[in-house]
Design a protein around this motif. Structure first.
Motif, PDB file in Angstrom:
ATOM      1  N   ASP A 121       0.889  -1.164   0.000  1.00  0.00           N
ATOM      2  CA  ASP A 121       0.000   0.000   0.000  1.00  0.00           C
ATOM      3  C   ASP A 121       0.928   1.214   0.000  1.00  0.00           C
ATOM      4  O   ASP A 121       1.406   1.668   1.049  1.00  0.00           O
ATOM      5  CB  ASP A 121      -0.905  -0.057   1.240  1.00  0.00           C
ATOM      6  CG  ASP A 121      -2.019   0.973   1.188  1.00  0.00           C
ATOM      7  OD1 ASP A 121      -1.933   1.890   0.344  1.00  0.00           O
ATOM      8  OD2 ASP A 121      -2.956   0.865   1.997  1.00  0.00           O
ATOM      9  N   ARG A 122       1.214   1.694  -1.207  1.00  0.00           N
ATOM     10  CA  ARG A 122       2.238   2.733  -1.343  1.00  0.00           C
ATOM     11  C   ARG A 122       1.778   4.049  -0.717  1.00  0.00           C
ATOM     12  O   ARG A 122       0.621   4.428  -0.825  1.00  0.00           O
ATOM     13  CB  ARG A 122       2.594   2.936  -2.816  1.00  0.00           C
ATOM     14  CG  ARG A 122       3.503   1.805  -3.319  1.00  0.00           C
ATOM     15  CD  ARG A 122       3.769   1.938  -4.788  1.00  0.00           C
ATOM     16  NE  ARG A 122       4.573   3.104  -5.116  1.00  0.00           N
ATOM     17  CZ  ARG A 122       5.904   3.106  -5.173  1.00  0.00           C
ATOM     18  NH1 ARG A 122       6.583   2.016  -4.909  1.00  0.00           N
ATOM     19  NH2 ARG A 122       6.545   4.196  -5.507  1.00  0.00           N
ATOM     20  N   ASP A 123       2.730   4.696  -0.024  1.00  0.00           N
ATOM     21  CA  ASP A 123       2.498   6.001   0.611  1.00  0.00           C
ATOM     22  C   ASP A 123       1.485   5.968   1.757  1.00  0.00           C
ATOM     23  O   ASP A 123       1.033   7.016   2.203  1.00  0.00           O
ATOM     24  CB  ASP A 123       2.036   7.053  -0.425  1.00  0.00           C
ATOM     25  CG  ASP A 123       3.120   7.365  -1.427  1.00  0.00           C
ATOM     26  OD1 ASP A 123       4.291   7.437  -1.000  1.00  0.00           O
ATOM     27  OD2 ASP A 123       2.821   7.500  -2.620  1.00  0.00           O
ATOM     28  N   PHE A 124       1.144   4.769   2.252  1.00  0.00           N
ATOM     29  CA  PHE A 124       0.153   4.662   3.338  1.00  0.00           C
ATOM     30  C   PHE A 124       0.523   5.570   4.513  1.00  0.00           C
ATOM     31  O   PHE A 124      -0.329   6.276   5.058  1.00  0.00           O
ATOM     32  CB  PHE A 124       0.061   3.199   3.818  1.00  0.00           C
ATOM     33  CG  PHE A 124      -0.878   3.003   4.978  1.00  0.00           C
ATOM     34  CD1 PHE A 124      -2.225   2.734   4.763  1.00  0.00           C
ATOM     35  CD2 PHE A 124      -0.433   3.112   6.300  1.00  0.00           C
ATOM     36  CE1 PHE A 124      -3.102   2.573   5.830  1.00  0.00           C
ATOM     37  CE2 PHE A 124      -1.301   2.954   7.365  1.00  0.00           C
ATOM     38  CZ  PHE A 124      -2.635   2.686   7.126  1.00  0.00           C
ATOM     39  N   PHE A 125       1.796   5.526   4.906  1.00  0.00           N
ATOM     40  CA  PHE A 125       2.203   6.279   6.110  1.00  0.00           C
ATOM     41  C   PHE A 125       2.337   7.779   5.841  1.00  0.00           C
ATOM     42  O   PHE A 125       2.345   8.576   6.769  1.00  0.00           O
ATOM     43  CB  PHE A 125       3.501   5.684   6.700  1.00  0.00           C
ATOM     44  CG  PHE A 125       3.267   4.299   7.250  1.00  0.00           C
ATOM     45  CD1 PHE A 125       2.767   4.126   8.533  1.00  0.00           C
ATOM     46  CD2 PHE A 125       3.487   3.170   6.473  1.00  0.00           C
ATOM     47  CE1 PHE A 125       2.509   2.853   9.033  1.00  0.00           C
ATOM     48  CE2 PHE A 125       3.243   1.889   6.961  1.00  0.00           C
ATOM     49  CZ  PHE A 125       2.748   1.737   8.246  1.00  0.00           C
ATOM     50  N   ILE A 126       2.437   8.157   4.584  1.00  0.00           N
ATOM     51  CA  ILE A 126       2.448   9.585   4.235  1.00  0.00           C
ATOM     52  C   ILE A 126       0.998  10.098   4.302  1.00  0.00           C
ATOM     53  O   ILE A 126       0.721  11.188   4.787  1.00  0.00           O
ATOM     54  CB  ILE A 126       3.002   9.793   2.796  1.00  0.00           C
ATOM     55  CG1 ILE A 126       4.380   9.164   2.645  1.00  0.00           C
ATOM     56  CG2 ILE A 126       2.977  11.264   2.394  1.00  0.00           C
ATOM     57  CD1 ILE A 126       5.493   9.872   3.339  1.00  0.00           C
ATOM     58  N   ARG A 127       0.071   9.256   3.812  1.00  0.00           N
ATOM     59  CA  ARG A 127      -1.333   9.660   3.773  1.00  0.00           C
ATOM     60  C   ARG A 127      -1.961   9.736   5.161  1.00  0.00           C
ATOM     61  O   ARG A 127      -2.808  10.576   5.418  1.00  0.00           O
ATOM     62  CB  ARG A 127      -2.143   8.677   2.908  1.00  0.00           C
ATOM     63  CG  ARG A 127      -2.093   8.977   1.427  1.00  0.00           C
ATOM     64  CD  ARG A 127      -3.004   8.054   0.637  1.00  0.00           C
ATOM     65  NE  ARG A 127      -2.301   6.838   0.239  1.00  0.00           N
ATOM     66  CZ  ARG A 127      -2.646   5.622   0.607  1.00  0.00           C
ATOM     67  NH1 ARG A 127      -3.691   5.422   1.369  1.00  0.00           N
ATOM     68  NH2 ARG A 127      -1.953   4.574   0.203  1.00  0.00           N
ATOM     69  N   HIS A 128      -1.570   8.796   6.066  1.00  0.00           N
ATOM     70  CA  HIS A 128      -2.293   8.676   7.328  1.00  0.00           C
ATOM     71  C   HIS A 128      -1.578   9.228   8.566  1.00  0.00           C
ATOM     72  O   HIS A 128      -2.169   9.265   9.635  1.00  0.00           O
ATOM     73  CB  HIS A 128      -2.669   7.210   7.579  1.00  0.00           C
ATOM     74  CG  HIS A 128      -3.646   6.707   6.556  1.00  0.00           C
ATOM     75  ND1 HIS A 128      -4.979   7.047   6.586  1.00  0.00           N
ATOM     76  CD2 HIS A 128      -3.475   5.934   5.458  1.00  0.00           C
ATOM     77  CE1 HIS A 128      -5.588   6.487   5.553  1.00  0.00           C
ATOM     78  NE2 HIS A 128      -4.700   5.809   4.852  1.00  0.00           N
ATOM     79  N   TYR A 129      -0.312   9.596   8.449  1.00  0.00           N
ATOM     80  CA  TYR A 129       0.436  10.070   9.623  1.00  0.00           C
ATOM     81  C   TYR A 129       1.032  11.433   9.309  1.00  0.00           C
ATOM     82  O   TYR A 129       1.633  11.610   8.244  1.00  0.00           O
ATOM     83  CB  TYR A 129       1.541   9.065  10.002  1.00  0.00           C
ATOM     84  CG  TYR A 129       0.962   7.738  10.472  1.00  0.00           C
ATOM     85  CD1 TYR A 129       0.847   7.443  11.825  1.00  0.00           C
ATOM     86  CD2 TYR A 129       0.493   6.796   9.556  1.00  0.00           C
ATOM     87  CE1 TYR A 129       0.287   6.246  12.253  1.00  0.00           C
ATOM     88  CE2 TYR A 129      -0.070   5.599   9.974  1.00  0.00           C
ATOM     89  CZ  TYR A 129      -0.172   5.332  11.323  1.00  0.00           C
ATOM     90  OH  TYR A 129      -0.734   4.148  11.733  1.00  0.00           O
ATOM     91  N   LYS A 130       0.853  12.365  10.264  1.00  0.00           N
ATOM     92  CA  LYS A 130       1.340  13.739  10.032  1.00  0.00           C
ATOM     93  C   LYS A 130       2.857  13.813  10.113  1.00  0.00           C
ATOM     94  O   LYS A 130       3.511  14.474   9.329  1.00  0.00           O
ATOM     95  CB  LYS A 130       0.733  14.665  11.092  1.00  0.00           C
ATOM     96  CG  LYS A 130      -0.693  15.057  10.791  1.00  0.00           C
ATOM     97  CD  LYS A 130      -1.110  16.246  11.654  1.00  0.00           C
ATOM     98  CE  LYS A 130      -2.622  16.392  11.649  1.00  0.00           C
ATOM     99  NZ  LYS A 130      -3.235  16.141  12.931  1.00  0.00           N
TER     100      LYS A 130
END
Ligand code: ACO
Ligand code: ACO
Length: 150
Positions: A121-130
């Motif tokens: 799931d690419r960029d998941f942590f960019i999308r969901h974590y500030k």
């Protein structure tokens, strides 16, 4: 060590849960709809695992953590195997789990328990974590998805 369901009236072991997932908001959201099991030793909580139902006949391990002073003693593996047994009891067909691209030890643990990588799931942590998160000197950006067919 014993593993048991966390009672509704008990406080959740938030410090442990935040070790696996730094977003208190996300943790609270999935705690409210999942089953939280705790590993205890001498009545002290030393590990936690949270399962949620996602699609039909599918559960996801959304959080697993072992207190730092008890890590690398096989407790994490016991918690994962416990979750797999619970899933089988509930006639679940697929157990899923996801971890950051930097979670080298987590990826080892999950694969040793039989999970196989199904995707990213690419960029998941960019999308969901500030905040930017780092682990093993690597930025956490993508979520590696794994699953186990029972
Ligand atoms: N290479 C090969 N094998 C490894 C490696 C490695 N780099 N790292 C770990 N392992 C293996 C161990 O050898 C062991 O397998 P074995 O018993 O077959 O030898 C297994 O992985 C893990 O060992 P445990 O002692 O059971 O793990 P531990 O009790 O330390 O729990 C956990 C692992 C939960 C990841 C713990 O380190 C922790 O709490 N970390 C911080 C929170 C976290 O990152 N949680 C997961 C986030 S993802 C999510 O929650 C869905
Ligand atoms: N956690 C965090 N960082 C790690 C870890 C870990 N578990 N393991 C390695 N690293 C990091 C090191 O810290 C280092 O980064 P840094 O300098 O920023 O700290 C980096 O990874 C690698 O270090 P090197 O010393 O440069 O690696 P080495 O000279 O050992 O070469 C190689 C790596 C080529 C993979 C070597 O181990 C090897 O020949 N292995 C056998 C053959 C092999 O597997 N080749 C790759 C197959 S895939 C392919 O060929 C396309």
């Amino acid at each position: 060590m014993k593993i048991r369901l966390l009672e509704v009236i008990e406080d959740s072991p938030i410090e442990l849960l935040l070790l696996a997932d730094p977003s208190e908001k996300l943790v609270k959201e999935y705690l409210s709809r999942g089953q939280c099991f705790v590993a205890t030793k001498n009545d002290e909580v030393i590990g936690v695992i949270v399962l949620i139902r996602t699609r039909p006949e599918t559960i996801e391990i959304v959080n697993i953590a072992v207190r730092e002073d008890h890590q690398n003693k096989g407790i994490g593996k016991r918690l994962v195997l416990f979750a797999i047994d619970k899933a089988k009891e509930q006639h679940i067909k697929t157990v899923e789990i996801g971890t950051g691209n930097s979670g080298l030890n987590q990826l080892a643990l999950y694969q040793k328990c039989g999970f196989r990588i199904t995707g990213v799931d690419r960029d998941f942590f960019i999308r969901h974590y500030k905040e930017k998160i780092y682990e093993n000197g690597i930025q956490v950006i993508d979520m590696i998805r794994l699953s186990l067919d029972l």
